[in-house]
Design a protein around this motif. Structure first.
Motif, PDB file in Angstrom:
ATOM      1  N   GLU A 114     108.038  69.683  49.851  1.00  0.00           N
ATOM      2  CA  GLU A 114     109.117  68.921  50.976  1.00  0.00           C
ATOM      3  C   GLU A 114     110.092  68.193  50.039  1.00  0.00           C
ATOM      4  N   LYS A 115     109.788  67.601  48.928  1.00  0.00           N
ATOM      5  CA  LYS A 115     110.689  66.765  48.456  1.00  0.00           C
ATOM      6  C   LYS A 115     111.743  67.596  47.313  1.00  0.00           C
ATOM      7  N   ALA A 116     111.038  68.726  46.886  1.00  0.00           N
ATOM      8  CA  ALA A 116     111.978  69.316  45.884  1.00  0.00           C
ATOM      9  C   ALA A 116     111.496  70.943  45.980  1.00  0.00           C
ATOM     10  N   TYR A 171     114.547  80.069  23.782  1.00  0.00           N
ATOM     11  CA  TYR A 171     113.853  79.058  24.403  1.00  0.00           C
ATOM     12  C   TYR A 171     114.707  78.699  25.908  1.00  0.00           C
ATOM     13  N   ILE A 172     114.027  78.469  26.750  1.00  0.00           N
ATOM     14  CA  ILE A 172     114.457  77.823  28.141  1.00  0.00           C
ATOM     15  C   ILE A 172     114.549  79.132  28.915  1.00  0.00           C
ATOM     16  N   THR A 173     115.581  80.162  28.249  1.00  0.00           N
ATOM     17  CA  THR A 173     115.947  81.099  29.239  1.00  0.00           C
ATOM     18  C   THR A 173     115.408  82.570  29.173  1.00  0.00           C
ATOM     19  N   ARG A 174     114.182  82.503  28.436  1.00  0.00           N
ATOM     20  CA  ARG A 174     113.741  83.816  28.029  1.00  0.00           C
ATOM     21  C   ARG A 174     112.877  84.718  29.060  1.00  0.00           C
ATOM     22  N   GLY A 211     120.174  72.335  39.358  1.00  0.00           N
ATOM     23  CA  GLY A 211     120.400  72.896  38.071  1.00  0.00           C
ATOM     24  C   GLY A 211     119.681  74.200  38.053  1.00  0.00           C
ATOM     25  N   GLY A 212     118.693  74.636  37.267  1.00  0.00           N
ATOM     26  CA  GLY A 212     117.790  75.666  37.136  1.00  0.00           C
ATOM     27  C   GLY A 212     117.140  75.821  38.694  1.00  0.00           C
ATOM     28  N   GLY A 213     116.787  74.906  39.470  1.00  0.00           N
ATOM     29  CA  GLY A 213     116.249  75.060  40.665  1.00  0.00           C
ATOM     30  C   GLY A 213     116.986  75.877  41.739  1.00  0.00           C
ATOM     31  N   ALA A 256     112.934  72.577  43.368  1.00  0.00           N
ATOM     32  CA  ALA A 256     112.809  72.655  41.821  1.00  0.00           C
ATOM     33  C   ALA A 256     113.895  71.606  41.225  1.00  0.00           C
ATOM     34  N   ALA A 257     113.815  70.503  40.721  1.00  0.00           N
ATOM     35  CA  ALA A 257     114.748  69.664  40.243  1.00  0.00           C
ATOM     36  C   ALA A 257     115.286  70.130  38.836  1.00  0.00           C
ATOM     37  N   GLY A 258     115.341  71.227  38.670  1.00  0.00           N
ATOM     38  CA  GLY A 258     115.915  71.787  37.475  1.00  0.00           C
ATOM     39  C   GLY A 258     114.814  72.106  36.321  1.00  0.00           C
ATOM     40  N   ALA A 259     115.412  72.733  35.066  1.00  0.00           N
ATOM     41  CA  ALA A 259     114.610  72.727  33.886  1.00  0.00           C
ATOM     42  C   ALA A 259     114.196  71.495  33.656  1.00  0.00           C
ATOM     43  N   ASP A 260     113.175  71.621  32.798  1.00  0.00           N
ATOM     44  CA  ASP A 260     112.418  70.582  32.445  1.00  0.00           C
ATOM     45  C   ASP A 260     113.074  69.738  31.232  1.00  0.00           C
ATOM     46  N   ILE A 261     113.762  68.747  31.819  1.00  0.00           N
ATOM     47  CA  ILE A 261     114.592  68.139  30.829  1.00  0.00           C
ATOM     48  C   ILE A 261     113.667  67.514  29.316  1.00  0.00           C
ATOM     49  N   GLY A 262     112.630  66.932  29.665  1.00  0.00           N
ATOM     50  CA  GLY A 262     111.869  66.207  28.692  1.00  0.00           C
ATOM     51  C   GLY A 262     111.393  67.506  27.717  1.00  0.00           C
ATOM     52  N   ALA A 263     111.148  68.687  28.339  1.00  0.00           N
ATOM     53  CA  ALA A 263     110.673  69.981  27.479  1.00  0.00           C
ATOM     54  C   ALA A 263     111.884  70.232  26.406  1.00  0.00           C
ATOM     55  N   MET A 264     113.188  70.202  26.843  1.00  0.00           N
ATOM     56  CA  MET A 264     114.153  70.744  26.070  1.00  0.00           C
ATOM     57  C   MET A 264     115.265  69.707  25.239  1.00  0.00           C
ATOM     58  N   ALA A 265     114.768  68.437  25.847  1.00  0.00           N
ATOM     59  CA  ALA A 265     115.481  67.396  25.257  1.00  0.00           C
ATOM     60  C   ALA A 265     115.765  67.251  23.457  1.00  0.00           C
ATOM     61  N   PRO A 317     104.194  68.813  41.553  1.00  0.00           N
ATOM     62  CA  PRO A 317     104.726  67.956  42.336  1.00  0.00           C
ATOM     63  C   PRO A 317     105.323  66.509  41.694  1.00  0.00           C
ATOM     64  N   LYS A 318     104.451  66.265  40.547  1.00  0.00           N
ATOM     65  CA  LYS A 318     104.984  64.778  39.889  1.00  0.00           C
ATOM     66  C   LYS A 318     106.354  64.814  39.095  1.00  0.00           C
ATOM     67  N   GLN A 319     106.521  66.022  38.750  1.00  0.00           N
ATOM     68  CA  GLN A 319     107.910  66.281  38.071  1.00  0.00           C
ATOM     69  C   GLN A 319     108.874  66.925  39.075  1.00  0.00           C
ATOM     70  N   LEU A 320     108.707  67.025  40.316  1.00  0.00           N
ATOM     71  CA  LEU A 320     109.506  67.608  41.162  1.00  0.00           C
ATOM     72  C   LEU A 320     109.776  68.826  40.915  1.00  0.00           C
ATOM     73  N   ASN A 321     108.805  69.716  40.530  1.00  0.00           N
ATOM     74  CA  ASN A 321     108.896  70.965  40.209  1.00  0.00           C
ATOM     75  C   ASN A 321     109.723  71.520  38.981  1.00  0.00           C
ATOM     76  N   ALA A 322     109.850  70.632  38.242  1.00  0.00           N
ATOM     77  CA  ALA A 322     110.772  70.916  36.928  1.00  0.00           C
ATOM     78  C   ALA A 322     110.155  72.056  36.484  1.00  0.00           C
ATOM     79  N   LEU A 323     111.041  73.053  35.930  1.00  0.00           N
ATOM     80  CA  LEU A 323     110.717  74.255  35.363  1.00  0.00           C
ATOM     81  C   LEU A 323     110.680  74.446  33.950  1.00  0.00           C
TER      82      LEU A 323
HETATM   83  C1  HXC Z   1     111.942  66.808  33.871  1.00  0.00           C
HETATM   84  C2  HXC Z   1     112.107  65.603  36.069  1.00  0.00           C
HETATM   85  C3  HXC Z   1     113.275  66.476  36.395  1.00  0.00           C
HETATM   86  C4  HXC Z   1     113.722  67.597  35.532  1.00  0.00           C
HETATM   87  C5  HXC Z   1     112.982  65.116  37.927  1.00  0.00           C
HETATM   88  N1  HXC Z   1     112.015  64.928  36.925  1.00  0.00           N
HETATM   89  N2  HXC Z   1     113.844  66.030  37.527  1.00  0.00           N
HETATM   90  N3  HXC Z   1     111.422  65.950  34.739  1.00  0.00           N
HETATM   91  N4  HXC Z   1     113.228  67.886  34.412  1.00  0.00           N
HETATM   92  N5  HXC Z   1     114.601  68.425  35.520  1.00  0.00           N
HETATM   93  C6  HXC Z   1     110.676  63.697  36.903  1.00  0.00           C
HETATM   94  C7  HXC Z   1     111.305  62.502  36.783  1.00  0.00           C
HETATM   95  O1  HXC Z   1     111.485  62.322  35.409  1.00  0.00           O
HETATM   96  C8  HXC Z   1     110.343  61.538  37.335  1.00  0.00           C
HETATM   97  O2  HXC Z   1     109.305  61.531  36.348  1.00  0.00           O
HETATM   98  C9  HXC Z   1     109.674  62.425  38.511  1.00  0.00           C
HETATM   99  O3  HXC Z   1     110.272  63.870  38.478  1.00  0.00           O
HETATM  100  C10 HXC Z   1     110.422  62.040  39.800  1.00  0.00           C
HETATM  101  O4  HXC Z   1     111.842  62.025  39.718  1.00  0.00           O
HETATM  102  P1  HXC Z   1     112.696  60.645  40.143  1.00  0.00           P
HETATM  103  O5  HXC Z   1     113.945  60.744  39.258  1.00  0.00           O
HETATM  104  O6  HXC Z   1     112.023  59.355  40.016  1.00  0.00           O
HETATM  105  O7  HXC Z   1     112.797  60.993  41.623  1.00  0.00           O
HETATM  106  P2  HXC Z   1     114.292  60.298  42.426  1.00  0.00           P
HETATM  107  O8  HXC Z   1     114.518  59.095  42.103  1.00  0.00           O
HETATM  108  O9  HXC Z   1     113.885  60.781  44.008  1.00  0.00           O
HETATM  109  O10 HXC Z   1     115.416  61.365  41.882  1.00  0.00           O
HETATM  110  C11 HXC Z   1     115.321  62.795  42.139  1.00  0.00           C
HETATM  111  C12 HXC Z   1     116.475  63.493  41.177  1.00  0.00           C
HETATM  112  C13 HXC Z   1     116.247  63.257  39.904  1.00  0.00           C
HETATM  113  C14 HXC Z   1     117.647  63.286  41.882  1.00  0.00           C
HETATM  114  C15 HXC Z   1     116.084  65.071  41.434  1.00  0.00           C
HETATM  115  O11 HXC Z   1     114.783  63.122  39.416  1.00  0.00           O
HETATM  116  C16 HXC Z   1     117.286  64.019  38.987  1.00  0.00           C
HETATM  117  O12 HXC Z   1     118.464  63.830  38.866  1.00  0.00           O
HETATM  118  N6  HXC Z   1     116.480  64.811  38.479  1.00  0.00           N
HETATM  119  C17 HXC Z   1     117.282  65.739  37.179  1.00  0.00           C
HETATM  120  C18 HXC Z   1     117.991  66.912  38.034  1.00  0.00           C
HETATM  121  C19 HXC Z   1     118.893  67.748  36.911  1.00  0.00           C
HETATM  122  O13 HXC Z   1     119.400  67.095  36.027  1.00  0.00           O
HETATM  123  N7  HXC Z   1     118.575  69.021  36.865  1.00  0.00           N
HETATM  124  C20 HXC Z   1     119.202  69.835  36.039  1.00  0.00           C
HETATM  125  C21 HXC Z   1     118.094  70.063  34.516  1.00  0.00           C
HETATM  126  S1  HXC Z   1     119.149  71.054  33.434  1.00  0.00           S
HETATM  127  P3  HXC Z   1     108.613  60.138  36.268  1.00  0.00           P
HETATM  128  O14 HXC Z   1     107.471  60.650  35.176  1.00  0.00           O
HETATM  129  O15 HXC Z   1     109.504  59.258  35.569  1.00  0.00           O
HETATM  130  O16 HXC Z   1     107.714  59.916  37.560  1.00  0.00           O
HETATM  131  C22 HXC Z   1     118.784  72.628  33.935  1.00  0.00           C
HETATM  132  C23 HXC Z   1     119.422  73.662  33.165  1.00  0.00           C
HETATM  133  C24 HXC Z   1     118.991  74.830  33.553  1.00  0.00           C
HETATM  134  O17 HXC Z   1     118.240  72.796  35.048  1.00  0.00           O
HETATM  135  C25 HXC Z   1     118.976  75.695  32.461  1.00  0.00           C
HETATM  136  C26 HXC Z   1     118.006  77.045  33.082  1.00  0.00           C
HETATM  137  C27 HXC Z   1     117.935  78.183  31.965  1.00  0.00           C
END
Ligand code: HXC
Length: 262
Positions: free
Chosen positions: A62-64, A87-90, A112-114, A66-75, A26-32
């Motif tokens: 309720e809030k997510a 990595y990421i896709t395996r 994104g990945g979500g 999944a907000a996508g793949a974990d950006i921190g993990a792949m940065a 939940p804290k990472q909005l279900n980042a994958l």
């Molecule tokens: C890692 C994430 C994350 C993500 C959110 N968080 N999305 N961490 N990877 N994808 C973390 C935030 O860093 C933050 O951590 C916490 O979740 C809450 O997010 P906030 O941004 O504070 O919430 P909010 O302002 O409500 O904005 C929600 C949001 C935004 C619009 C969803 O978080 C956002 O834009 N997230 C990234 C979405 C994205 O770009 N997804 C695509 C990723 S690339 P802290 O520690 O600060 O509280 C991808 C490639 C797929 O998916 C490839 C597949 C193989």
């Protein structure tokens, strides 16, 4: 099996249950991340192998969803990291090997990945607060788990290009209008609606459920004539099942069918 990043549960009568997988970071909005995708793959495979499970629901918070793949993990990954080690896709395509229907019950962000994960499910039921998008362009990448392929098949080229190139989100109403989701319901009704659909699927005979899923999926993998032939072979084959006899006899005799999955 105990999981750390997902929660599994079951609902329904003992004989035919719905397996539910809830993404739980939940804290990472279900980042994958890789660990979550490994757990998801194991849970889906376990439900698929369990005879008492007839259908699976994949959901988030309720809030997510999944907000996508974990950006921190792949940065900091380099090309060699992601290409050589896949990595990421395996472990992303495991869900495609699940034979039982998988319903995505989506509330909140599916980005994104979500969004790609939701699209890998067999259909999507959305809460009215759901937001879908492929915002990878904002990160200097593109979708990597089928977004550029499944989204245009679901919503057409114009909207898929719009979403992939601008990174904007679409709400549940737009997603339903575009054909990405099958139903939109109020947030507090999401799981009831998904469970209702899943239990209905559970009540049908498994051979016809598998065949329907395989045949619809074939529509995206073949020419029309090959797909129609594939459908016809499955259609004919179902006349070899006891469930076809039971279903039709029950209709003719105005009674409820009792499918045996045979
Ligand atoms: C890692 C994430 C994350 C993500 C959110 N968080 N999305 N961490 N990877 N994808 C973390 C935030 O860093 C933050 O951590 C916490 O979740 C809450 O997010 P906030 O941004 O504070 O919430 P909010 O302002 O409500 O904005 C929600 C949001 C935004 C619009 C969803 O978080 C956002 O834009 N997230 C990234 C979405 C994205 O770009 N997804 C695509 C990723 S690339 P802290 O520690 O600060 O509280 C991808 C490639 C797929 O998916 C490839 C597949 C193989």
């Amino acid at each position: 099996m105990t999981y750390e990043l997902i929660v599994t549960s079951t609902e329904g009568p003992d004989s035919r249950q719905v397996g539910i997988v809830t993404l739980n970071r939940p804290k990472q909005l279900n980042a994958l991340n890789n660990e979550l995708m490994d757990e998801l793959g194991s849970a889906l495979k376990a439900f698929d192998a369990d005879d008492s499970i007839g259908c699976i629901i994949l959901t988030g918070s309720e809030k997510a969803f999944a907000a996508g793949a974990d950006i921190g993990a792949m940065a900091n990954y380099s090309f060699a990291d992601v290409y050589n080690n896949d990595y990421i896709t395996r472990n992303w395509e495991q869900i495609r090997s699940i034979r039982k229907p998988v319903i995505a019950a989506v509330s909140g962000f599916a980005l994104g990945g979500g969004c790609e994960l939701a699209m890998m499910c067999d259909f999507i039921i959305a809460a009215d607060n759901a937001r879908f998008g492929q915002p990878e362009i904002k990160l200097g990448i593109i979708p990597g788990a089928g977004g550029t392929q499944r989204l245009p098949r679901a919503v057409g080229k114009a909207k898929a290009m719009d979403l992939a190139l601008t990174g904007r989100m679409m709400d549940a109403v737009e997603a339903e209008r575009a054909g990405l989701v099958s139903r939109v319901v109020p947030l507090d009704k999401l799981m009831d609606e998904a469970l209702g659909a899943a239990l209905m699927i559970c009540s049908y005979g498994q051979p016809s459920v598998f065949a329907a899923k395989e045949a619809v999926n074939r529509a995206f993998e073949s020419s029309l004539s090959d797909g129609v032939m594939f459908e016809r072979r499955l259609f004919h084959a179902l006349f070899a099942t006891e469930d076809q006899k039971e279903g039709m006899d029950a209709f003719v005799n105005k009674r409820k069918p009792e499918f045996k999955n045979r």
